[in-house]
Design a protein around this motif. Sequence first.
Motif, PDB file in Angstrom:
ATOM      1  N   UNK A 133       1.512   8.493  18.395  1.00  0.00           N
ATOM      2  CA  UNK A 133       2.900   8.931  18.362  1.00  0.00           C
ATOM      3  C   UNK A 133       3.251   9.608  19.679  1.00  0.00           C
ATOM      4  N   UNK A 134       4.476   9.400  20.149  1.00  0.00           N
ATOM      5  CA  UNK A 134       4.924   9.993  21.405  1.00  0.00           C
ATOM      6  C   UNK A 134       6.385  10.374  21.267  1.00  0.00           C
ATOM      7  N   UNK A 135       6.805  11.489  21.868  1.00  0.00           N
ATOM      8  CA  UNK A 135       8.223  11.861  21.800  1.00  0.00           C
ATOM      9  C   UNK A 135       9.070  10.860  22.546  1.00  0.00           C
ATOM     10  N   UNK A 136      10.293  10.684  22.071  1.00  0.00           N
ATOM     11  CA  UNK A 136      11.211   9.762  22.740  1.00  0.00           C
ATOM     12  C   UNK A 136      11.716  10.396  24.025  1.00  0.00           C
ATOM     13  N   UNK A 137      11.853   9.615  25.093  1.00  0.00           N
ATOM     14  CA  UNK A 137      12.327  10.180  26.349  1.00  0.00           C
ATOM     15  C   UNK A 137      13.779  10.595  26.269  1.00  0.00           C
ATOM     16  N   UNK A 138      14.120  11.677  26.972  1.00  0.00           N
ATOM     17  CA  UNK A 138      15.493  12.148  27.051  1.00  0.00           C
ATOM     18  C   UNK A 138      16.164  11.588  28.293  1.00  0.00           C
TER      19      UNK A 138
ATOM     20  N   UNK B 128      13.574  10.120  13.750  1.00  0.00           N
ATOM     21  CA  UNK B 128      13.304   9.608  15.099  1.00  0.00           C
ATOM     22  C   UNK B 128      11.793   9.495  15.250  1.00  0.00           C
ATOM     23  N   UNK B 129      11.286   8.287  15.197  1.00  0.00           N
ATOM     24  CA  UNK B 129       9.843   8.050  15.281  1.00  0.00           C
ATOM     25  C   UNK B 129       9.597   7.076  16.427  1.00  0.00           C
ATOM     26  N   UNK B 130       8.648   7.416  17.276  1.00  0.00           N
ATOM     27  CA  UNK B 130       8.304   6.545  18.394  1.00  0.00           C
ATOM     28  C   UNK B 130       6.789   6.433  18.489  1.00  0.00           C
ATOM     29  N   UNK B 131       6.291   5.218  18.583  1.00  0.00           N
ATOM     30  CA  UNK B 131       4.862   4.957  18.658  1.00  0.00           C
ATOM     31  C   UNK B 131       4.538   4.119  19.890  1.00  0.00           C
TER      32      UNK B 131
ATOM     33  N   UNK C  49       0.815  -1.217   0.000  1.00  0.00           N
ATOM     34  CA  UNK C  49       0.000   0.000   0.000  1.00  0.00           C
ATOM     35  C   UNK C  49       0.849   1.269   0.000  1.00  0.00           C
ATOM     36  N   UNK C  50       2.188   1.128   0.046  1.00  0.00           N
ATOM     37  CA  UNK C  50       3.052   2.300   0.049  1.00  0.00           C
ATOM     38  C   UNK C  50       3.026   3.056   1.358  1.00  0.00           C
ATOM     39  N   UNK C  51       2.884   2.343   2.478  1.00  0.00           N
ATOM     40  CA  UNK C  51       2.791   2.989   3.784  1.00  0.00           C
ATOM     41  C   UNK C  51       4.090   3.717   4.122  1.00  0.00           C
ATOM     42  N   UNK C  52       3.974   4.778   4.935  1.00  0.00           N
ATOM     43  CA  UNK C  52       5.130   5.542   5.369  1.00  0.00           C
ATOM     44  C   UNK C  52       5.741   4.989   6.638  1.00  0.00           C
ATOM     45  N   UNK C  53       6.786   5.668   7.107  1.00  0.00           N
ATOM     46  CA  UNK C  53       7.514   5.192   8.280  1.00  0.00           C
ATOM     47  C   UNK C  53       6.650   5.156   9.525  1.00  0.00           C
ATOM     48  N   UNK C  54       5.805   6.168   9.725  1.00  0.00           N
ATOM     49  CA  UNK C  54       4.974   6.187  10.932  1.00  0.00           C
ATOM     50  C   UNK C  54       4.028   4.999  10.965  1.00  0.00           C
ATOM     51  N   UNK C  55       3.450   4.647   9.821  1.00  0.00           N
ATOM     52  CA  UNK C  55       2.537   3.498   9.781  1.00  0.00           C
ATOM     53  C   UNK C  55       3.273   2.208  10.095  1.00  0.00           C
ATOM     54  N   UNK C  56       4.512   2.097   9.621  1.00  0.00           N
ATOM     55  CA  UNK C  56       5.296   0.888   9.864  1.00  0.00           C
ATOM     56  C   UNK C  56       5.652   0.764  11.341  1.00  0.00           C
ATOM     57  N   UNK C  57       6.138   1.864  11.950  1.00  0.00           N
ATOM     58  CA  UNK C  57       6.502   1.820  13.364  1.00  0.00           C
ATOM     59  C   UNK C  57       5.248   1.632  14.220  1.00  0.00           C
ATOM     60  N   UNK C  58       4.150   2.249  13.817  1.00  0.00           N
ATOM     61  CA  UNK C  58       2.893   2.055  14.536  1.00  0.00           C
ATOM     62  C   UNK C  58       2.487   0.581  14.514  1.00  0.00           C
ATOM     63  N   UNK C  59       2.615  -0.056  13.360  1.00  0.00           N
ATOM     64  CA  UNK C  59       2.269  -1.469  13.256  1.00  0.00           C
ATOM     65  C   UNK C  59       3.135  -2.326  14.172  1.00  0.00           C
TER      66      UNK C  59
ATOM     67  N   UNK D 195       1.889  -1.791  17.837  1.00  0.00           N
ATOM     68  CA  UNK D 195       0.592  -2.415  18.106  1.00  0.00           C
ATOM     69  C   UNK D 195       0.725  -3.938  18.155  1.00  0.00           C
ATOM     70  N   UNK D 196       1.446  -4.519  17.203  1.00  0.00           N
ATOM     71  CA  UNK D 196       1.587  -5.971  17.154  1.00  0.00           C
ATOM     72  C   UNK D 196       2.415  -6.510  18.322  1.00  0.00           C
ATOM     73  N   UNK D 197       3.442  -5.745  18.734  1.00  0.00           N
ATOM     74  CA  UNK D 197       4.290  -6.203  19.837  1.00  0.00           C
ATOM     75  C   UNK D 197       3.688  -5.885  21.192  1.00  0.00           C
ATOM     76  N   UNK D 198       2.752  -4.938  21.249  1.00  0.00           N
ATOM     77  CA  UNK D 198       2.136  -4.571  22.516  1.00  0.00           C
ATOM     78  C   UNK D 198       3.040  -3.760  23.420  1.00  0.00           C
ATOM     79  N   UNK D 199       3.991  -3.027  22.836  1.00  0.00           N
ATOM     80  CA  UNK D 199       4.885  -2.168  23.605  1.00  0.00           C
ATOM     81  C   UNK D 199       5.348  -1.032  22.704  1.00  0.00           C
ATOM     82  N   UNK D 200       5.906   0.053  23.275  1.00  0.00           N
ATOM     83  CA  UNK D 200       6.397   1.140  22.418  1.00  0.00           C
ATOM     84  C   UNK D 200       7.453   0.636  21.438  1.00  0.00           C
ATOM     85  N   UNK D 201       7.409   1.169  20.229  1.00  0.00           N
ATOM     86  CA  UNK D 201       8.406   0.856  19.207  1.00  0.00           C
ATOM     87  C   UNK D 201       8.989   2.162  18.693  1.00  0.00           C
ATOM     88  N   UNK D 202      10.239   2.107  18.254  1.00  0.00           N
ATOM     89  CA  UNK D 202      10.882   3.337  17.787  1.00  0.00           C
ATOM     90  C   UNK D 202      11.843   3.027  16.653  1.00  0.00           C
TER      91      UNK D 202
END
Length: 336
Positions: free
Chosen positions: A69-74, A60-63, A31-41, A44-51
């Motif tokens: 979407x959520x900012x990565x912790x410093x 830097x993408x964190x879902x 479907x030509x999904x972007x990076x956010x859709x991939x990291x979101x997937x 969701x599938x792993x049941x934990x934050x992914x980045x």
Amino acid sequence: MKDLAVRLAALDADASAAVQVIAYFDGLVEAGAGLQSIVRGAAVLAGCPARLDDTARRVHIRMLPDGIAAPAPLAGGEHRADDKDTERRAGDERWPGAAAGTAVLRLERSGAAGPVDAMVLERAAAAARAVLDRTRGRAPAADQPAMVELLVDASAPADARLRAGRLLGLAADTTAYAMVRHGGEIRVLSGDADPPYGRAGIGPAVPVLDLPVSHDAARIAVRFTAAGTDDDPGEPIIRYGELGALAMLTHVPEPGAVPDVRVLEQAGTPWLLPTLHAVTTTASLRAAATHLRLHHSTLQDRVAQAEHLLGWSLHDQAGLLRTHLALILRRLHRNP
């Protein structure tokens, strides 16, 4: 693939889950999904934050596992709301991860990855690498889909998006809008261009660097579109700016579980949906009859039968509003 997953489930739950993970990410790539859709997937599938982190490309993408979407912790556990991605932690190396070219995809959980998590990492990383190679300065100018994807990617650097705009004939000082077709195809058109024929959601016209905002709006708008058939009555082109407060309905978590939507789905009467659409979107029953090419008395009989099937009136504003909202929620359920 689904049949294989069902057969495997009876023998090995992990194997079945892995097959479904493969099918999921293959679908995103197709479907030509972007990076956010991939990291979101992955999240969701792993049941934990992914980045996904690629310092060289300023990605830097964190879902979160709920798909947000959520900012990565410093360092120190704080969070920053700005876009200084290079200041964010690259992630804990003890987290399970997989290389995606120069990027690293990680699942924010301790311990070794199990079979399903390992498959999520492998397939998500491969999909992310393909997108990065296509959109971060390596894609040829002729690859218009890649340029469009880069142009609407909020995580991409501004200079890369401006370059993509120039390659697509959009100068930095022009306005343009994003269009998302039913099925996921993304297009970007200049602000004064009419959308081509077809089923699509239209975002607002904005400066080139704001096209990710227009794209997000178009993704919402396309969910309100319909095929225009008896089974799916409605408009094929929806502009986000015309939705107003109706756009908030996309926040209903399970529109298909709303009782009024279930009533529509279970009615099983071929003429019901087009009749309800006409009655709720025209000024009068006579206008609805004209739209449906029915005699006025025939439509009155249908309305009476519809009220019996629905369990509420179609002769007052409250009933018409209830019906209109149920039709929209049904559409959102069919266009997740």
